[in-house]
Scaffold this motif. Sequence first.
Motif, short mmCIF file in Angstrom:
data_model
loop_
_atom_site.label_atom_id
_atom_site.label_comp_id
_atom_site.label_asym_id
_atom_site.label_seq_id
_atom_site.Cartn_x
_atom_site.Cartn_y
_atom_site.Cartn_z
N GLN A 63 24.25 31.30 22.67
CA GLN A 63 25.62 31.79 22.68
C GLN A 63 26.58 30.69 23.14
OE1 GLN A 63 26.76 35.83 24.27
NE2 GLN A 63 27.37 34.55 25.99
N ILE A 64 27.72 30.60 22.48
CA ILE A 64 28.82 29.73 22.91
C ILE A 64 30.01 30.65 23.10
CG2 ILE A 64 30.36 27.85 22.28
CD1 ILE A 64 28.02 26.69 20.65
N LYS A 65 30.61 30.61 24.29
CA LYS A 65 31.66 31.56 24.61
C LYS A 65 32.89 30.88 25.22
CE LYS A 65 30.68 34.58 27.85
NZ LYS A 65 30.25 35.77 28.58
N PRO A 66 33.93 30.58 24.41
CA PRO A 66 35.19 30.10 24.98
C PRO A 66 35.85 31.26 25.74
CG PRO A 66 35.11 29.73 22.59
CD PRO A 66 33.95 30.59 22.96
N TYR A 67 36.50 30.95 26.87
CA TYR A 67 37.10 32.01 27.67
C TYR A 67 38.37 31.54 28.38
CZ TYR A 67 35.10 29.59 31.67
OH TYR A 67 34.79 28.64 32.61
N ILE A 68 39.17 32.51 28.76
CA ILE A 68 40.32 32.30 29.64
C ILE A 68 40.15 33.28 30.80
CG2 ILE A 68 42.82 32.44 29.92
CD1 ILE A 68 43.05 31.93 26.91
N SER A 69 40.21 32.76 32.03
CA SER A 69 39.99 33.58 33.20
C SER A 69 41.13 33.40 34.20
CB SER A 69 38.66 33.18 33.86
OG SER A 69 38.38 34.00 34.97
N TYR A 70 41.62 34.50 34.72
CA TYR A 70 42.67 34.46 35.76
C TYR A 70 42.07 35.06 37.02
CZ TYR A 70 46.77 35.69 38.47
OH TYR A 70 47.69 35.82 39.49
N ILE A 71 42.14 34.30 38.12
CA ILE A 71 41.59 34.77 39.39
C ILE A 71 42.68 34.71 40.45
CG2 ILE A 71 40.66 32.49 40.00
CD1 ILE A 71 38.27 34.07 41.27
N SER A 72 42.73 35.74 41.29
CA SER A 72 43.77 35.83 42.30
C SER A 72 43.18 36.31 43.62
CB SER A 72 44.85 36.82 41.82
OG SER A 72 45.83 37.00 42.80
N ALA A 73 43.62 35.70 44.71
CA ALA A 73 43.18 36.09 46.05
C ALA A 73 44.37 36.64 46.82
CB ALA A 73 42.59 34.87 46.78
N ASP A 74 44.09 37.39 47.88
CA ASP A 74 45.15 38.03 48.65
C ASP A 74 45.94 37.05 49.52
OD1 ASP A 74 42.85 37.72 50.21
OD2 ASP A 74 43.38 39.37 51.54
N ASP A 75 45.38 35.89 49.84
CA ASP A 75 46.11 34.88 50.62
C ASP A 75 45.48 33.50 50.39
OD1 ASP A 75 43.86 34.67 52.44
OD2 ASP A 75 44.62 36.45 53.45
N LYS A 76 46.16 32.45 50.87
CA LYS A 76 45.67 31.08 50.64
C LYS A 76 44.34 30.80 51.32
CE LYS A 76 49.95 28.71 49.54
NZ LYS A 76 50.85 27.59 49.84
N ALA A 77 44.12 31.40 52.48
CA ALA A 77 42.84 31.18 53.18
C ALA A 77 41.68 31.75 52.36
CB ALA A 77 42.89 31.81 54.57
N SER A 78 41.87 32.93 51.81
CA SER A 78 40.83 33.53 50.97
C SER A 78 40.65 32.74 49.67
CB SER A 78 41.20 34.97 50.63
OG SER A 78 41.26 35.75 51.80
N ALA A 79 41.76 32.28 49.09
CA ALA A 79 41.70 31.48 47.86
C ALA A 79 40.92 30.19 48.08
CB ALA A 79 43.10 31.18 47.36
N SER A 80 41.09 29.56 49.22
CA SER A 80 40.38 28.31 49.48
C SER A 80 38.87 28.53 49.58
CB SER A 80 40.91 27.64 50.75
OG SER A 80 40.52 28.36 51.90
N GLN A 81 38.44 29.74 49.96
CA GLN A 81 37.01 30.05 50.04
C GLN A 81 36.35 30.07 48.66
OE1 GLN A 81 35.18 30.36 52.86
NE2 GLN A 81 37.05 29.81 53.93
N ILE A 82 37.16 30.29 47.61
CA ILE A 82 36.60 30.32 46.25
C ILE A 82 37.04 29.11 45.43
CG2 ILE A 82 36.25 32.81 46.17
CD1 ILE A 82 38.90 33.03 44.62
N GLY A 83 37.56 28.08 46.12
CA GLY A 83 37.86 26.81 45.45
C GLY A 83 39.27 26.65 44.92
N ILE A 84 40.18 27.57 45.24
CA ILE A 84 41.57 27.44 44.80
C ILE A 84 42.34 26.75 45.93
CG2 ILE A 84 43.66 28.66 44.14
CD1 ILE A 84 41.88 30.93 43.12
#
Length: 101
Positions: A63-84
């Motif tokens: 399988q080859i699967k092109p995708y677009i993903s939007y990810i959002s965290a509740d604050d910057k500290a939480s976002a940094s835990q997932i690499g944002i």
Amino acid sequence: MLAVRPSYKVNDNLRLEATASYGHEEGDEGYWGRSGDALESDIFNAEIAVAFTVNADYFGRPQIKPYISYISADDKASASQIGIEDATSETIVGVHAEIWF
């Protein structure tokens, strides 16, 4: 974590997918080195993808699967835990390739 992934088979080689997920995580002070706002996280993700495969059922591979993903965290500290870095959300465009038997 709660997630849904509806899928629509267009033909024998093409499937459309959408994924929506929500995750909540809490930990005590020091949990994985976290403190402050990073102790409690609410993460939302929405993704759309087109899966090209030799067999378009859900488990069809290769399988080859092109995708677009939007990810959002509740604050910057939480976002940094997932690499944002420097924001609370991020849009990712990519291609996922998979083969297994």
